[in-house]
Design a protein around this motif. Structure first.
Motif, mmCIF file in Angstrom:
data_model
loop_
_atom_site.group_PDB
_atom_site.id
_atom_site.type_symbol
_atom_site.label_atom_id
_atom_site.label_comp_id
_atom_site.label_asym_id
_atom_site.label_seq_id
_atom_site.Cartn_x
_atom_site.Cartn_y
_atom_site.Cartn_z
ATOM 1 N N MET A 155 0.809 -1.217 0.000
ATOM 2 C CA MET A 155 0.000 0.000 0.000
ATOM 3 C C MET A 155 0.840 1.263 0.000
ATOM 4 O O MET A 155 0.345 2.344 -0.328
ATOM 5 N N GLY A 156 2.099 1.141 0.354
ATOM 6 C CA GLY A 156 2.978 2.299 0.319
ATOM 7 C C GLY A 156 3.232 2.816 -1.083
ATOM 8 O O GLY A 156 3.775 3.917 -1.249
ATOM 9 N N HIS A 157 2.825 2.037 -2.091
ATOM 10 C CA HIS A 157 3.046 2.451 -3.482
ATOM 11 C C HIS A 157 1.738 2.801 -4.191
ATOM 12 O O HIS A 157 1.686 2.824 -5.424
ATOM 13 N N MET A 158 0.682 3.081 -3.406
ATOM 14 C CA MET A 158 -0.559 3.561 -4.023
ATOM 15 C C MET A 158 -0.297 4.883 -4.735
ATOM 16 O O MET A 158 0.611 5.641 -4.383
ATOM 17 N N CYS A 178 4.356 7.746 -6.721
ATOM 18 C CA CYS A 178 3.438 7.037 -5.824
ATOM 19 C C CYS A 178 3.572 7.634 -4.417
ATOM 20 O O CYS A 178 4.340 8.578 -4.196
ATOM 21 N N LEU A 179 2.831 7.090 -3.459
ATOM 22 C CA LEU A 179 2.876 7.602 -2.086
ATOM 23 C C LEU A 179 4.302 7.631 -1.550
ATOM 24 O O LEU A 179 4.752 8.652 -1.011
ATOM 25 N N GLU A 180 5.032 6.517 -1.676
ATOM 26 C CA GLU A 180 6.412 6.493 -1.201
ATOM 27 C C GLU A 180 7.264 7.522 -1.922
ATOM 28 O O GLU A 180 8.080 8.226 -1.310
ATOM 29 N N GLY A 181 7.086 7.623 -3.226
ATOM 30 C CA GLY A 181 7.883 8.553 -4.016
ATOM 31 C C GLY A 181 7.656 10.002 -3.675
ATOM 32 O O GLY A 181 8.535 10.844 -3.869
ATOM 33 N N MET A 182 6.469 10.292 -3.124
ATOM 34 C CA MET A 182 6.136 11.682 -2.806
ATOM 35 C C MET A 182 6.239 12.022 -1.327
ATOM 36 O O MET A 182 6.422 13.188 -0.973
ATOM 37 N N ALA A 183 6.108 11.010 -0.444
ATOM 38 C CA ALA A 183 5.947 11.318 0.981
ATOM 39 C C ALA A 183 7.008 10.733 1.895
ATOM 40 O O ALA A 183 7.071 11.099 3.071
ATOM 41 N N ALA A 184 7.829 9.799 1.428
ATOM 42 C CA ALA A 184 8.858 9.221 2.295
ATOM 43 C C ALA A 184 9.916 10.268 2.638
ATOM 44 O O ALA A 184 10.031 11.313 1.977
ATOM 45 N N GLY A 185 10.693 9.984 3.670
ATOM 46 C CA GLY A 185 11.721 10.922 4.111
ATOM 47 C C GLY A 185 12.641 11.409 3.009
ATOM 48 O O GLY A 185 12.895 12.623 2.889
#
Length: 291
Positions: A155-158, A178-185
């Motif tokens: 789900m981290g790649h939605m 994706c979510l990880e690409g935009m929101a991870a540290g």
């Protein structure tokens, strides 16, 4: 009963010894290097408890093979960490410790289970846990059982919609935005040139970050309708961030569904950094008791 816990992260391993009350007795951590070097340190740590150790719970970075009937059950599979690709993690532990029972799942599933048995999810039927840190991962439980199918959720790649003031192209090597690409540290750092912990509470990037996390909560709510959504990981240690997420989530959901009170529905982990270790100990306890 002496139980072992292994949080196998892409950056570091955390190994611990605990008991059936899920109390942590001893814990060590060390960097994730090669399988040979890292697993030697794992085995060395648990060898001092070899005569007492009854089971080990492992929460690993992935992707991993979770299907017991598979020839590669217990393996780390197509991870970007090339040295760990197709590594037989469970088999290595069983060989080192004479076939000891090993519970095997993802690192985020383990954290989710920790919160389910001893944290924000206690007494609830449906729990979702997101880690937002170096990457973004998620685990989900329904009636104490992990939500899984042909594999574990990713789900981290939605996909998420771009914030109107965000022109960052994304940092995920597979999906870019994706979510990880935009929101991870690392996405925060690449976007503004500094780590999140160096930024003030009123920095405009937090409105952007909150937007992506609120979208994550929105999507999760409409797909799974869980009793609680827990957001852990280093990024979520910004205490002001959850307040921004709740406000934006409320605007996005726009009264379409009636969720629990948002201060109880969108939360950070009660167990804080211990969620994964407690979850692995609980999984180890379960696998021993169900033999």
């Amino acid at each position: 009963m002496v139980l072992g816990s292994i949080e196998a992260g892409g950056t570091k391993f955390v190994c611990a010894i605990g008991n059936t009350d899920l109390e942590i007795i001893e814990r060590v951590s060390f960097p994730t290097t090669t399988p040979d070097g890292t697993m030697k340190r794992v085995v060395d740590f648990f060898t001092q408890y070899k005569n007492e150790l009854e089971g080990i719970g492992v929460g690993s970075f992935g992707p991993i093979d979770i299907h017991h009937e598979s020839d590669t059950y217990g393996y780390i599979t197509s991870t970007p960490k090339s040295a760990w690709q197709n590594f037989d993690f469970v088999g290595t532990l069983k060989k080192a410790f004479n076939g000891i029972p090993v519970a095997w799942t993802t690192d985020v599933n383990a954290a989710c289970y920790g919160e389910f048995v001893a944290g924000r999810g206690t007494g609830l039927n449906s729990v979702v846990y997101y880690t937002i840190g170096t990457g973004v991962g998620a685990g989900a439980l329904q009636d104490g059982i992990f939500v899984e199918g042909f594999s574990h959720p990713e789900m981290g790649h939605m996909l998420v919609r771009h914030h109107p003031e965000d022109n960052f192209e994304g940092n995920c090597p597979f999906h870019h935005d994706c979510l990880e690409g935009m929101a991870a540290g690392p996405a925060i750092e690449k976007r503004v040139g500094r780590k999140g912990q160096e930024l003030s509470e009123d920095d405009p990037v937090w409105a952007i970050e909150a937007s992506y996390i609120a979208q994550c909560a929105y999507n999760t709510t409409l797909i799974l309708s869980p009793d609680v959504i827990i957001f852990g990981g280093g990024v979520m240690k910004q205490e002001h961030l959850m307040h921004k997420v709740r406000k934006l989530f409320s605007e996005m959901i726009n009264g379409y569904v009636e969720t629990p009170s948002l201060d109880q529905y969108l939360v950070t982990p009660k167990l804080e950094d211990n969620a994964g270790t407690v979850g692995c100990l609980a999984l180890a306890r379960d696998v021993v008791l169900h033999l």
